[in-house]
Every structure is written in C-alpha cells, then in structure tokens.
Design a protein around this motif. Structure first.
Motif, PDB file in Angstrom:
ATOM      1  N   THR A  63      43.688  43.393  43.578  1.00 32.41           N
ATOM      2  CA  THR A  63      43.476  43.118  42.130  1.00 32.41           C
ATOM      3  C   THR A  63      44.452  42.135  41.660  1.00 32.41           C
ATOM      4  O   THR A  63      45.362  41.663  42.482  1.00 32.41           O
ATOM      5  N   ALA A  64      44.122  41.563  40.298  1.00 32.81           N
ATOM      6  CA  ALA A  64      44.932  40.560  39.891  1.00 32.81           C
ATOM      7  C   ALA A  64      46.616  41.077  39.885  1.00 32.81           C
ATOM      8  O   ALA A  64      47.293  40.326  39.897  1.00 32.81           O
ATOM      9  N   TRP A  65      46.601  42.088  39.257  1.00 31.53           N
ATOM     10  CA  TRP A  65      48.049  42.811  39.124  1.00 31.53           C
ATOM     11  C   TRP A  65      48.816  42.920  40.751  1.00 31.53           C
ATOM     12  O   TRP A  65      50.233  42.636  40.751  1.00 31.53           O
ATOM     13  N   GLU A 250      46.102  45.595  33.415  1.00 33.90           N
ATOM     14  CA  GLU A 250      44.612  45.165  32.667  1.00 33.90           C
ATOM     15  C   GLU A 250      44.761  43.818  32.025  1.00 33.90           C
ATOM     16  O   GLU A 250      43.871  42.883  32.284  1.00 33.90           O
ATOM     17  N   GLU A 253      44.337  41.073  34.840  1.00 36.10           N
ATOM     18  CA  GLU A 253      43.035  41.082  35.240  1.00 36.10           C
ATOM     19  C   GLU A 253      42.288  40.077  34.392  1.00 36.10           C
ATOM     20  O   GLU A 253      41.393  39.082  34.548  1.00 36.10           O
ATOM     21  N   LYS A 256      42.981  36.176  34.269  1.00 38.73           N
ATOM     22  CA  LYS A 256      42.326  35.493  35.300  1.00 38.73           C
ATOM     23  C   LYS A 256      43.208  34.522  35.986  1.00 38.73           C
ATOM     24  O   LYS A 256      42.989  33.381  36.202  1.00 38.73           O
ATOM     25  N   THR A 258      44.648  34.561  39.112  1.00 36.51           N
ATOM     26  CA  THR A 258      44.593  34.409  40.551  1.00 36.51           C
ATOM     27  C   THR A 258      44.094  33.165  41.109  1.00 36.51           C
ATOM     28  O   THR A 258      43.364  32.444  40.386  1.00 36.51           O
ATOM     29  N   ASP A 261      40.109  33.049  41.079  1.00 34.72           N
ATOM     30  CA  ASP A 261      39.445  32.793  39.636  1.00 34.72           C
ATOM     31  C   ASP A 261      39.773  31.341  39.275  1.00 34.72           C
ATOM     32  O   ASP A 261      38.655  30.923  38.521  1.00 34.72           O
TER      33      ASP A 261
END
Lengths: 357, 281
Positions: A63-65, A250, A253, A256, A258, A261
C-alpha cells in the motif's frame, strides 16, 4: 536471495511479520547446526524459499503507506552508499560561498561509468552523529545555494549533473526562514530549468515536497520503485485535511505518492526497479540499478543538441500535469471532431453530434 | 408585510445580536477597534486606526489596482479535472471545489488578464485567497504560464499579486510540478527581457513563495503581510520554540533582504506605475 545479514531481528517493518518469523526460525536452525552439529541445511533452504515467496507476495502489492515506510527504512541505502559504490574518484566541493556548508546536501565531482558528472544529493546520515550533522536530511537555504553554485560551475565546463533526492523536506526553522528558504528553492527551480547541461534527477528514498524539488528539476526524473514523492508528508496532509495526524495511511493513499502511481500520471519518467524485498535488503543491486539507469540516460541525453535539450526540458516542465489529462482531453476532442466530420459526410445526418466519446 | 401589526419588541436580551456586527461593524484583528464596515471599505480595506491590511478577494484587488473597467480577463473558465481523484473524510476534492466556488464567487484561485495601471498596459495575474486558501494547483500554474507567455508576446510588463497558502495538496505532485513550471516560464521571460513585478499580499507561504513569488525583478509587499516558506505553526511544532514577534512579516522579510519595498495599499497603483516607467526600454 535476501541478504540475511542486513535484515536482523527488529528491523522488520510491521507488515513483514511473517518474513521476520521465518528469519527467526532460520537463525534458530543455524544455531542448532553450529551447537549440536546436526545438518539442517535442507530445512533452511526450504524456509528461505518460503521467505522469498512471502517477500514477493508482500512487495508486489504494497500500500502507499507501506511504501512510505520502506522509503524511510533505517537501513535503506543513503547517499553515502551511492557515493561509495557508484562514484569513482569523488571529490566533494564544500560551501555556498555565502553563509556556510550545509551537510544535508552534498555536492562534488566524480565519475559514473565513463562519464564525469557533478553529483548533488541529500544525505540523511547513518550514525547519530552524522544524522545530527546533516540535520536528518532536511536542508537549510545554504544547502540549496551550494547546490546551485556547484551546478553553475559544472555548466561552465559542460559536466552533466546527477541529483539524488532523499529528504523529508526543507528544514522549517527560524534560521532557515531568516536566510530565505523559499528564495533559495525558487532560485534553484528557476536556474535549473535553464542550465545548459543534461540533468538527471533520481528520488532514492523520500521525496519531500519543495525540499526535494529544490534539486529535482531536470531533463529526467526517475524514482526507485519503493521511494515516494509527495507535495506534503502524509502526516502533514492528514493533520490538515483529516484534522488527525494518525490518518496518515489514508492520506498517503489519496496523495498518490508511489512511483507506480506517479508513473501512470506521467509525472515521473522512469521507475528504477529495486531488488526483492526493497533496497535495504540488497544494497549492491540497488546501487547497480541506479548506476545502470544513469549511464544509459546520460548516453541518451548526450546525443541531443544542447538547445534541443533545453527546449525539451522546458516543454516537459511546461506540460506538468497537463500531460496526462490534457492530452487525453485533446485526444477525445480530436476524436469527437473526426466523428463529427464523418457524420456530416453522411447525407441527412449532418447535425447529429455524438453525446459522448 | 402590511398585516403585521404586532410589535416585534421582545424585551432586552443579553445575547449578542448576531446580525448587527456582521453587517455594519467589524473588529480589527490587530488593534481590536470596532470599525464601521463601509468606512473600512472606503479606505481600501485598511484599518483607519492602525493601517492593518484586511485580506481582499481578487476582484476587489483588481478594482483597487487597475484603471476603471480596463481589466480584460482571459482563460476565465479553465477548470481542474482532479488529476488524482482525491477523496478525503467522506468528501472529495471536486465537492470542495464546488463549495468554495459558491462561497467565494470565484472559479479558481487566480485571475489573469490584461489591464491598464494609470495608463500603462500590463498583463496581470491576481490570486484569490478565498478559493481553497488561494492554493496553487494545475489551473493556477497553467494560468500563470499563460500570463507569462502573453506578456512575452505582447512585450508588456507582468504584474502578479501573490496571496496563497502554497501548493494545493489535493493535486499532489501535479501541484508540486507547478512550482517548477512557473519558475521555468519566468526564466524564459527573463531571458526575453521582460519586467516582472510581484506584489506579496497576506498570506504568501509555501510552494508559491518558493517559486514565482520570490522570483520578481521587483518584489513589493503589503505592510504586515505574512510571507514565508513553512507556516508559523509548522515551525513552532517542529522546533518547539516560541517564535519571535514579527516573525515572517513583510517587515521581517525586508530586514532580511528578500523584499524590495513595502508599500501601503493606497500607494500600490502609483508605485507599480512608477516601476513600469523606470524599466521602460
């Protein structure tokens, strides 16, 4: 194969529990092997295989986090590793000729592959002492001014510039404001857009907002696979929009941030792959991938005439954000017109316009 | 209405009457004087007691700066298309755009156009502080570059009024890229020999300060305006030290050498006109 020496117990991220567990088991077996002399090598090999599959599974869908956490991993290769492993004959150049020498930004001449380059990068420091000296990778204005001064020097002798970005952000302090943090960054953006040498920028860890952008304007912007690049830290964004800093996952995410993305959005030119399980698990492969990218890209940029290079750079900067959305819009607009023309060619249907394309 | 014969008198109330100060009176946040609103407005939205400069929206700013009815807007209906599809706390960026458009009667955080200032033709870009904190996103960057290019084409000076909370985080790295974009456009403008005057109004912070706001050939600030890179709250939280008085004000920036002059709102027009005259080629 993951290098077990570099991922000792306690340095696993929260989402790598299973990997840590396997590591523990393997260590246990190794201890038994050496103490009791029983051969467990086949079991160990099996566990290793399991670990590889587990790492593949985890790292193929971060995940992004989680990506942010990998980018901030305490053992992630830092600027000093790249200098040691990638740059031959590095000669550091100090000082901004104005106020001081900022240790958060390092600049110097060196050789990558067969190219001489000016390397500018942000350093977070490894030991506590180094970390304090380099202000945890948060540059002050003199750092940006030093970078600019050295880049102008490189421009004079046609030496290409490579910047390695790894900062949580420019330092928000009283002194930094007094000495014009904003002006220093603005001046870098302004001059870097016109420097008459190729510039390659690579985000190797954290790409924190204006602090990253301050040495991040050039012909190519690349990112390591699990690095992040954002307009604001996820914590900061959560604090403002969610009014609660703990909502950072959150926010990460939504931002965006990363490499995947950003590449999709057309904001990053290339994503440099990291070895299995992230850069911190295999320093040499990571550095090698980065070196490979630099050598390849420099060769490519060298072939372009300098005026064309500048025009391309300007066109790239000028179309930031427009590239993804506007191009699409233009394409649909052109498509709509083409369809309209085709329809008009059909007798009796001249006025009909398709509702949506 | 004629039917209503009963008196509306309901006796005294200790509760403050909401509608009265809202409409007619206002309080100056600096000297805390109660001020007659229309007197303040007549005074260019400056407190007559302590010269505190109230924040004004882009339209009012243009009215104060340019010759009557000379402002010709362009690219007025450029709209962002929410590149990230940003959603937060059960709402979305798109919704926020709509709400702010309604609240501030503006379509984006910047207005650009051509105008005359005391008869001198200029290209103007004015930021709107009431629209998402005047933050710079795709549209602001795009409009700014369009203004720069127009000024280059027509060989006119560029006058920008910066007034912004920084980069627009709802657009992520797209808005960060606008910093590089606007700076690159200005570098080109500079090579072409154009004059760029930047007026810094309260507040100018973050990504806007760290890009076009600090790149003016001439940087003018309004008295008392907050100007800085990191917001004062961020700095206080990071270093956990009380900030000195007057930190990050226009006067502070002048003292540290980042602003050319501080000009009262009533003199802004004539000062800009004078600068344009001096830089005539």
């Amino acid at each position: 194969m993951p290098d077990n020496n570099s991922s000792k117990d306690g340095n696993h991220l929260a989402f790598e529990e299973k990997v840590a567990d396997l590591d523990r088991q393997m260590n246990e077996l190794r201890k038994l092997t050496s103490v009791k002399g029983i051969d467990y090598s086949s079991e160990i090999r099996q566990l290793q295989r399991q670990q590889v599959t587990e790492l593949k599974r985890i790292y193929s869908s971060l995940t992004a986090w989680q990506t942010v956490q990998v980018a901030r991993h305490p053992e992630r290769p830092l600027l000093s590793d790249y200098l040691n492993l990638m740059v031959k004959d590095f000669r550091e150049l100090h000082g901004d000729r104005c106020f001081g020498d900022d240790r958060a930004i390092i600049a110097g001449l060196g050789q990558i592959g067969r190219e001489r380059v000016l390397l500018v990068g942000q350093d977070k420091g490894k030991t506590t002492k180094q970390k304090i000296a380099s202000n945890f990778g948060c540059p002050n204005p003199e750092g940006y001014r030093k970078a600019l001064a050295k880049m102008k020097f490189a421009e004079k002798f046609g030496i290409p510039i490579v910047t390695l970005i790894d900062t949580p952000g420019a330092y928000p302090g009283i002194g930094a404001e007094e000495r014009g943090q904003a002006q220093a960054i603005a001046a870098n953006l302004y001059h870097m857009s016109r420097l008459r040498v190729p510039i390659i920028c690579i985000v190797i860890g954290e790409g924190g907002s204006g602090g990253a952008l301050g040495i991040g304007v050039g012909d190519r912007l690349a990112m390591l696979e699990f690095a992040y690049y954002s307009v604001i830290s996820p914590e900061g964004c959560a604090g403002i929009l969610w009014r609660d800093g703990s909502q950072a996952p959150e926010a990460a995410e939504a931002l965006k941030l990363t490499s995947k993305d950003l590449y999709k959005l057309g904001l990053v030119d290339a994503v440099i792959p990291e070895p299995l399980g992230g850069a911190h698990r295999n320093l040499h492969d990571t550095v090698h991938n980065v070196e490979d990218y630099i050598v390849r890209t420099l060769r490519e940029l060298r072939r372009v005439k300098i005026d064309t290079l500048l025009d391309n750079r300007y066109a790239k900067l000028r179309s930031t954000g427009v590239s993804a959305t506007e191009k699409l819009r233009r394409r649909t607009k052109a498509g709509r017109e083409r369809i309209k023309e085709a329809l008009e060619a059909i007798p009796g249907k001249g006025k009909r316009v398709p509702a949506k394309v | 209405m004629g039917k209503e014969t009963k008196s509306k008198w309901k006796g005294f109330s200790l509760r403050p009457r909401k509608e009265m100060p809202e409409g007619l009176w206002m309080r100056c946040p600096r000297c805390e004087h109660m001020l007659y609103r229309s007197a303040v407005e007549k005074n260019l939205n400056v407190c007559p007691e302590c010269t505190y400069h109230f924040r004004i929206d882009a339209k009012t700013r243009i009215k104060y700066l340019v010759d009557e009815d000379s402002f010709q807007q362009f690219m007025g209906d450029l709209r962002t298309d929410d590149p990230l599809g940003f959603k937060f706390r059960g709402t979305s960026y798109k919704q926020r755009l709509k709400d702010d458009a309604k609240k501030s009667d503006a379509k984006e955080a910047m207005l650009i156009g051509s105008a005359f200032i005391k008869g001198r033709g200029v290209i103007m870009a004015v930021m709107e502080p009431n629209f998402l904190m005047g933050s710079m996103g795709l549209v602001v960057g795009e409009k700014f570059c369009a203004a720069v290019e127009r000024a280059m084409e027509e060989k006119l000076p560029l006058v920008v009024v910066a007034c912004s909370g920084g980069a627009r985080m709802h657009e992520g790295v797209v808005s960060l890229g606008q910093m590089a974009k606007t700076s690159a456009a200005l570098a080109k403008f500079d090579e072409a020999g154009g004059l760029y005057i930047c007026v810094l109004a309260d507040p100018t912070t973050g990504g806007v300060t760290a890009s076009f706001a600090m790149l003016g050939d001439c940087i003018v600030a309004e008295p008392g305006a907050l100007i800085g890179f990191a917001g004062p709250r961020t700095i206080a939280e990071t270093i956990k030290v009380e900030l000195p008085e007057g930190f990050q004000t226009a006067e502070f920036m002048l003292e540290h050498g980042f602003v050319d002059m501080i000009v009262h709102r009533k003199d802004l027009r004539s000062e800009i006109a004078r600068l344009v005259d001096y830089c005539r080629k």
